[in-house]
Design an enzyme around this catalytic site. Structure first.
Site, mmCIF file in Angstrom:
data_model
loop_
_atom_site.group_PDB
_atom_site.id
_atom_site.type_symbol
_atom_site.label_atom_id
_atom_site.label_comp_id
_atom_site.label_asym_id
_atom_site.label_seq_id
_atom_site.Cartn_x
_atom_site.Cartn_y
_atom_site.Cartn_z
ATOM 1 N N THR A 133 73.366 86.891 65.227
ATOM 2 C CA THR A 133 74.625 86.428 65.824
ATOM 3 C C THR A 133 74.628 86.588 67.349
ATOM 4 O O THR A 133 73.975 87.487 67.889
ATOM 5 C CB THR A 133 75.797 87.246 65.232
ATOM 6 N N ASP A 134 75.423 85.767 68.015
ATOM 7 C CA ASP A 134 75.602 85.901 69.468
ATOM 8 C C ASP A 134 76.334 87.197 69.836
ATOM 9 O O ASP A 134 76.322 87.614 70.993
ATOM 10 C CB ASP A 134 76.360 84.694 70.041
ATOM 11 N N GLU A 135 76.969 87.848 68.832
ATOM 12 C CA GLU A 135 77.795 89.022 69.149
ATOM 13 C C GLU A 135 76.962 90.223 69.586
ATOM 14 O O GLU A 135 77.498 91.171 70.158
ATOM 15 C CB GLU A 135 78.701 89.356 67.958
ATOM 16 N N TYR A 188 80.320 95.748 63.636
ATOM 17 C CA TYR A 188 79.557 94.609 63.087
ATOM 18 C C TYR A 188 78.416 94.230 64.024
ATOM 19 O O TYR A 188 77.253 94.136 63.607
ATOM 20 C CB TYR A 188 80.479 93.402 62.882
ATOM 21 N N LYS A 214 74.299 94.458 63.440
ATOM 22 C CA LYS A 214 73.408 93.295 63.515
ATOM 23 C C LYS A 214 72.344 93.518 64.595
ATOM 24 O O LYS A 214 71.181 93.145 64.415
ATOM 25 C CB LYS A 214 74.205 92.014 63.819
HETATM 26 P P1 NAD Z 1 79.549 85.867 54.261
HETATM 27 O O1 NAD Z 1 80.310 87.136 54.428
HETATM 28 O O2 NAD Z 1 80.264 84.611 53.913
HETATM 29 O O3 NAD Z 1 78.427 86.064 53.134
HETATM 30 C C1 NAD Z 1 77.640 87.218 53.037
HETATM 31 C C2 NAD Z 1 76.935 87.187 51.691
HETATM 32 O O4 NAD Z 1 76.084 88.345 51.599
HETATM 33 C C3 NAD Z 1 77.881 87.228 50.490
HETATM 34 O O5 NAD Z 1 77.494 86.264 49.529
HETATM 35 C C4 NAD Z 1 77.712 88.641 49.955
HETATM 36 O O6 NAD Z 1 77.937 88.738 48.554
HETATM 37 C C5 NAD Z 1 76.260 88.917 50.313
HETATM 38 N N1 NAD Z 1 75.976 90.361 50.402
HETATM 39 C C6 NAD Z 1 76.700 91.309 51.079
HETATM 40 N N2 NAD Z 1 76.135 92.516 50.903
HETATM 41 C C7 NAD Z 1 75.031 92.330 50.132
HETATM 42 C C8 NAD Z 1 74.021 93.202 49.638
HETATM 43 N N3 NAD Z 1 74.054 94.521 49.881
HETATM 44 N N4 NAD Z 1 73.019 92.677 48.891
HETATM 45 C C9 NAD Z 1 72.989 91.352 48.619
HETATM 46 N N5 NAD Z 1 73.910 90.480 49.060
HETATM 47 C C10 NAD Z 1 74.918 90.972 49.809
HETATM 48 O O7 NAD Z 1 78.715 85.711 55.593
HETATM 49 P P2 NAD Z 1 78.345 84.396 56.430
HETATM 50 O O8 NAD Z 1 79.451 84.073 57.329
HETATM 51 O O9 NAD Z 1 77.811 83.367 55.497
HETATM 52 O O10 NAD Z 1 77.151 84.967 57.323
HETATM 53 C C11 NAD Z 1 75.809 84.939 56.854
HETATM 54 C C12 NAD Z 1 74.903 85.547 57.914
HETATM 55 O O11 NAD Z 1 75.025 84.813 59.118
HETATM 56 C C13 NAD Z 1 75.241 86.997 58.262
HETATM 57 O O12 NAD Z 1 74.027 87.693 58.436
HETATM 58 C C14 NAD Z 1 76.007 86.897 59.579
HETATM 59 O O13 NAD Z 1 75.817 88.041 60.353
HETATM 60 C C15 NAD Z 1 75.339 85.683 60.191
HETATM 61 N N6 NAD Z 1 76.157 84.905 61.136
HETATM 62 C C16 NAD Z 1 77.388 84.439 60.749
HETATM 63 C C17 NAD Z 1 78.142 83.667 61.640
HETATM 64 C C18 NAD Z 1 79.478 83.094 61.247
HETATM 65 O O14 NAD Z 1 80.140 82.477 62.076
HETATM 66 N N7 NAD Z 1 79.930 83.249 59.998
HETATM 67 C C19 NAD Z 1 77.638 83.395 62.914
HETATM 68 C C20 NAD Z 1 76.381 83.890 63.282
HETATM 69 C C21 NAD Z 1 75.651 84.636 62.373
HETATM 70 P P1 TYD Z 2 86.545 85.458 63.513
HETATM 71 O O1 TYD Z 2 86.644 84.189 62.753
HETATM 72 O O2 TYD Z 2 86.927 86.731 62.832
HETATM 73 O O3 TYD Z 2 85.052 85.535 64.070
HETATM 74 P P2 TYD Z 2 84.402 86.549 65.151
HETATM 75 O O4 TYD Z 2 85.266 87.735 65.292
HETATM 76 O O5 TYD Z 2 83.092 86.866 64.505
HETATM 77 O O6 TYD Z 2 84.253 85.758 66.420
HETATM 78 O O7 TYD Z 2 87.422 85.352 64.817
HETATM 79 C C1 TYD Z 2 87.219 84.316 65.758
HETATM 80 C C2 TYD Z 2 88.160 84.573 66.907
HETATM 81 O O8 TYD Z 2 89.501 84.389 66.445
HETATM 82 C C3 TYD Z 2 88.092 85.997 67.426
HETATM 83 O O9 TYD Z 2 88.261 85.967 68.854
HETATM 84 C C4 TYD Z 2 89.274 86.687 66.768
HETATM 85 C C5 TYD Z 2 90.290 85.563 66.618
HETATM 86 N N1 TYD Z 2 91.177 85.661 65.434
HETATM 87 C C6 TYD Z 2 92.563 85.549 65.589
HETATM 88 O O10 TYD Z 2 93.068 85.375 66.706
HETATM 89 N N2 TYD Z 2 93.343 85.625 64.480
HETATM 90 C C7 TYD Z 2 92.837 85.825 63.238
HETATM 91 O O11 TYD Z 2 93.612 85.912 62.251
HETATM 92 C C8 TYD Z 2 91.415 85.930 63.081
HETATM 93 C C9 TYD Z 2 90.800 86.150 61.744
HETATM 94 C C10 TYD Z 2 90.628 85.833 64.221
#
Ligand code: NAD
Ligand code: TYD
Length: 357
Positions: free
Chosen positions: A130-132, A156, A160
């Site tokens: 992630t960019d975070e 988080y 990561k």
């Molecule tokens: P999500 O929370 O939707 O899904 C996570 C999945 O991992 C779920 O299916 C959960 O059951 C599974 N899981 C959790 N703990 C587990 C364990 N101990 N063993 C096996 N499976 C397990 O997450 P997402 O949004 O799909 O993100 C997927 C990946 O991408 C993550 O690594 C996250 O850090 C990364 N990522 C997400 C975003 C975003 O915007 N959502 C952006 C950049 C990177």
């Molecule tokens: P989020 O979807 O939780 O992703 P991330 O924290 O990984 O960037 O949040 C995106 C942005 O939106 C973040 O700046 C927090 C803000 N946010 C709100 O303002 N209200 C909300 O209810 C949520 C879930 C997020």
């Protein structure tokens, strides 16, 4: 790439990736390995029905014996590692699970890959990050490149970052063929409605308050999940081992602008709603502790080396996402019926409406 282990394949991005890979590479077999936490659901994989090409294994990435068995049994030659605790707000409330899953889980997978693949170069461990990990960017700072120093600020992001370091250490110490993609905020179908975009769509459709943290001036770079999946596939197949690639969308609206766009889309879809215009539901609430103001990745490397481009314009992607949630009542009902979802919403939203402006 013949037998691919997708960890976290029942989650948001993982399930989109499984679908993307099955369609893009007809010769590939996939094993989805997932613990089915609150964020994972077999509903996300319901339409996949070819057991010759896709199997699901229920398991924990921290369970070394189970990981070893699945790798051996399926002759896994590629790992695409999505499994994680992924929500910043939950990491503030309960950071321990983030360390366990994101750090220990990644370590366990790396150990399993090291043991199973000793000396092999025809394998790949791809880690989804992630960019975070770079922390908050100043308003006038240039987008960060793959050489920037890590400065994670939430539990988080720190978990990561730790997992990224472990992945790189396994490349340099043991020669494990790894790649890492660091991506900006994703949106699209199957996203659990605790994250900004689906939460606003679901609450807006129900006429519930739309909680914007603080002034809503925070900036994220939004990318459609399909574009992320295409980037990961390009990196797994053609990325150089040992390298990190940034993935971004080149969109930088403020959170408030994102919510306002979603409100306009909801107005168009539900013009007769009693609570229209939906923007009247926006409520500024107490800010997230340590809230990062801005993220912005430089993803030139991915564009020039691998020819990847984001294909979904934000306006079209958000419209399609609103349409997907509106048309996915059964999926949404299953999510909203879960105890975890009810508890999370009740705890954080139904009682939280602390106005700050
Ligand atoms: P999500 O929370 O939707 O899904 C996570 C999945 O991992 C779920 O299916 C959960 O059951 C599974 N899981 C959790 N703990 C587990 C364990 N101990 N063993 C096996 N499976 C397990 O997450 P997402 O949004 O799909 O993100 C997927 C990946 O991408 C993550 O690594 C996250 O850090 C990364 N990522 C997400 C975003 C975003 O915007 N959502 C952006 C950049 C990177
Ligand atoms: P989020 O979807 O939780 O992703 P991330 O924290 O990984 O960037 O949040 C995106 C942005 O939106 C973040 O700046 C927090 C803000 N946010 C709100 O303002 N209200 C909300 O209810 C949520 C879930 C997020």
């Amino acid at each position: 790439m013949n037998n691919v282990l997708v960890t976290g394949g029942a989650g948001f991005i993982g399930s989109n990736f499984v679908r993307h890979l099955l369609a893009a590479r007809p010769g590939v077999r996939i094993v989805t390995y997932d613990l089915l936490t609150y964020a994972g659901s077999l509903e996300n994989l319901r339409d996949l029905s070819d057991p010759a090409r896709h199997v699901f294994v229920h398991g924990d990435i921290c369970d070394r014996g189970a990981v070893d068995r699945v790798v051996a049994e399926h002759g896994v030659d590629t790992v695409v590692h999505f499994a994680a605790e992924s929500h910043v707000d939950r990491s503030i409330v309960a950071p321990g699970e983030f360390v366990r899953t994101n750090v220990t889980g990644t370590f366990t997978l790396l150990e399993a890959a090291r043991a199973a693949w000793a000396g092999r170069a025809d394998v790949r461990f791809h880690h989804v990050s992630t960019d975070e990990v770079y922390g908050a960017l100043a308003a006038d700072a240039a987008p960060v490149t793959e050489h920037a120093a890590y400065a994670p600020r939430s539990p988080y992001a720190a978990s990561k970052a730790a997992s990224d370091h472990l992945v790189r250490a396994y490349a340099t110490t043991y020669g494990l063929p790894v790649t890492i993609s660091s991506c900006s905020n994703n949106y699209g179908p199957y996203q659990f409605p605790e994250k900004l975009v689906p939460l606003m769509i679901v609450h807006g459709a129900l006429g519930k308050p739309l909680p914007v943290y603080g002034d809503g001036g925070q900036i994220r770079d939004w990318l459609h999940v399909d574009d992320h999946c295409a980037a990961i596939l390009a990196i797994v197949e053609r990325g150089r081992a040992g390298e990190t690639y940034h993935v971004g969308g080149g969109n930088q609206p403020t959170n408030l602008e994102v919510v306002e766009r979603l409100c306009a889309l909801l107005d168009a879809r539900y013009p007769g709603a009693a609570h229209a215009p939906h923007r009247s539901l926006i409520k500024h609430v107490a800010d997230r502790p340590g809230h990062d103001r801005r993220y912005d990745l430089d993803f030139t490397k991915l564009q020039t080396e691998l020819g990847w481009r984001p294909r979904h314009a934000l306006a079209d992607g958000l419209a399609a996402t609103v349409a997907w949630y509106a048309g996915s009542g059964a999926w949404l009902a299953a999510v909203r019926d879960s105890d975890d979802y009810r508890r999370w919403i009740a705890l954080n939203y139904d009682g939280r409406a602390v106005e700050v402006t």
